[in-house]
Design an enzyme around this catalytic site. Sequence first.
Site, PDB file in Angstrom:
ATOM      1  N   ASN A 138     -29.746 -17.875   2.900  1.00  0.00           N
ATOM      2  CA  ASN A 138     -30.031 -17.332   4.229  1.00  0.00           C
ATOM      3  C   ASN A 138     -30.678 -18.371   5.135  1.00  0.00           C
ATOM      4  O   ASN A 138     -31.447 -19.211   4.685  1.00  0.00           O
ATOM      5  CB  ASN A 138     -30.936 -16.100   4.125  1.00  0.00           C
ATOM      6  CG  ASN A 138     -30.204 -14.914   3.539  1.00  0.00           C
ATOM      7  OD1 ASN A 138     -29.017 -14.990   3.203  1.00  0.00           O
ATOM      8  ND2 ASN A 138     -30.901 -13.804   3.386  1.00  0.00           N
ATOM      9  N   ILE A 139     -30.421 -18.278   6.399  1.00  0.00           N
ATOM     10  CA  ILE A 139     -30.882 -19.290   7.345  1.00  0.00           C
ATOM     11  C   ILE A 139     -32.405 -19.428   7.340  1.00  0.00           C
ATOM     12  O   ILE A 139     -32.931 -20.531   7.528  1.00  0.00           O
ATOM     13  CB  ILE A 139     -30.375 -18.977   8.771  1.00  0.00           C
ATOM     14  CG1 ILE A 139     -30.655 -20.162   9.709  1.00  0.00           C
ATOM     15  CG2 ILE A 139     -30.968 -17.679   9.298  1.00  0.00           C
ATOM     16  CD1 ILE A 139     -29.974 -20.023  11.062  1.00  0.00           C
ATOM     17  N   LYS A 140     -33.134 -18.331   7.099  1.00  0.00           N
ATOM     18  CA  LYS A 140     -34.596 -18.413   7.127  1.00  0.00           C
ATOM     19  C   LYS A 140     -35.136 -19.221   5.954  1.00  0.00           C
ATOM     20  O   LYS A 140     -36.241 -19.763   6.025  1.00  0.00           O
ATOM     21  CB  LYS A 140     -35.216 -17.021   7.136  1.00  0.00           C
ATOM     22  CG  LYS A 140     -34.956 -16.216   5.871  1.00  0.00           C
ATOM     23  CD  LYS A 140     -35.567 -14.830   5.966  1.00  0.00           C
ATOM     24  CE  LYS A 140     -35.295 -14.027   4.685  1.00  0.00           C
ATOM     25  NZ  LYS A 140     -35.877 -12.674   4.772  1.00  0.00           N
ATOM     26  N   GLY A 141     -34.388 -19.305   4.857  1.00  0.00           N
ATOM     27  CA  GLY A 141     -34.788 -20.145   3.738  1.00  0.00           C
ATOM     28  C   GLY A 141     -36.071 -19.690   3.072  1.00  0.00           C
ATOM     29  O   GLY A 141     -36.354 -18.504   2.952  1.00  0.00           O
ATOM     30  N   THR A 142     -36.899 -20.666   2.679  1.00  0.00           N
ATOM     31  CA  THR A 142     -38.139 -20.363   1.977  1.00  0.00           C
ATOM     32  C   THR A 142     -39.140 -21.485   2.170  1.00  0.00           C
ATOM     33  O   THR A 142     -38.775 -22.660   2.213  1.00  0.00           O
ATOM     34  CB  THR A 142     -37.876 -20.158   0.463  1.00  0.00           C
ATOM     35  OG1 THR A 142     -39.108 -19.874  -0.205  1.00  0.00           O
ATOM     36  CG2 THR A 142     -37.262 -21.396  -0.162  1.00  0.00           C
TER      37      THR A 142
END
Length: 266
Positions: A138-142
């Site tokens: 996902n674009i938000k990542g971690t």
Amino acid sequence: MSASTDAGPDAAGQHQIVRPYGDTTGDGMVQLSFTLPIPHDKRAEGAALQLAGKMGMDPAMLVHAKAMGPDFTFFVVYGQVNHLVDVSTVRVVERDFPELSAAAVNQTIRKKLRRKLVVVGACIGTDAHTVGIDAILNIKGTAGHKGLEYYREMRVVNLGAQVAVPDLVEAARAERADAVLISQVVTQRDAHLHNTREASAAFREAFGAGKRPLLVAGGPRFDELMSDELGVDRIFGRSTTPGEVASYLVDALITRRERAKEAVRA
């Protein structure tokens, strides 16, 4: 493939022996937690200390005991062990590829591949834990690291949770995937190992030699040394960032193939 290494002796050719550290250097003190399927009482505490003793902790001290419902007890035991560790014999998987910035990843794909790099990801089997695969895709990542959807030169297909292996194979074929990411968190009865082996076998059967997508498995309980045994190209464990995965994909799918072609021409 994974790059497992045996760290040799130090510069002086000596083995690197260490002991656990608790209160003072080299005292051999360790802390251990476990659960026994018996109600919490004095007998249970005695059983916990007996187990610790059989595991080589001498003396062992019970520092915490708590009932986990009516039939189980959780323990924390602190004690001394006499075991030594030879660090020079430890085998690990070293990162054998350069870690690139997002801009460098995009530039390499655009220049060398000249199309989008297609990545398909899923949690397979009955595994419904999507936190890991979402953190990578996902674009938000971690933890401040953007996921693969952030990379302009990648096309990411996230199939989500509880995906059957045949469905994953068909999706990879339909999307013309360059790489397939398999996420496994549930480890009861080695489910993560069985599922990964099933997936690798299915991809070998469905795709001709040299034509299957790159297979990458990930999860917090995998042994990164098991890639060959499980039939995948790479295993990523806990604390892996999307940038590491993106860099590996570029290296494995583009850089190494470019080097192989140059070697053939030479």
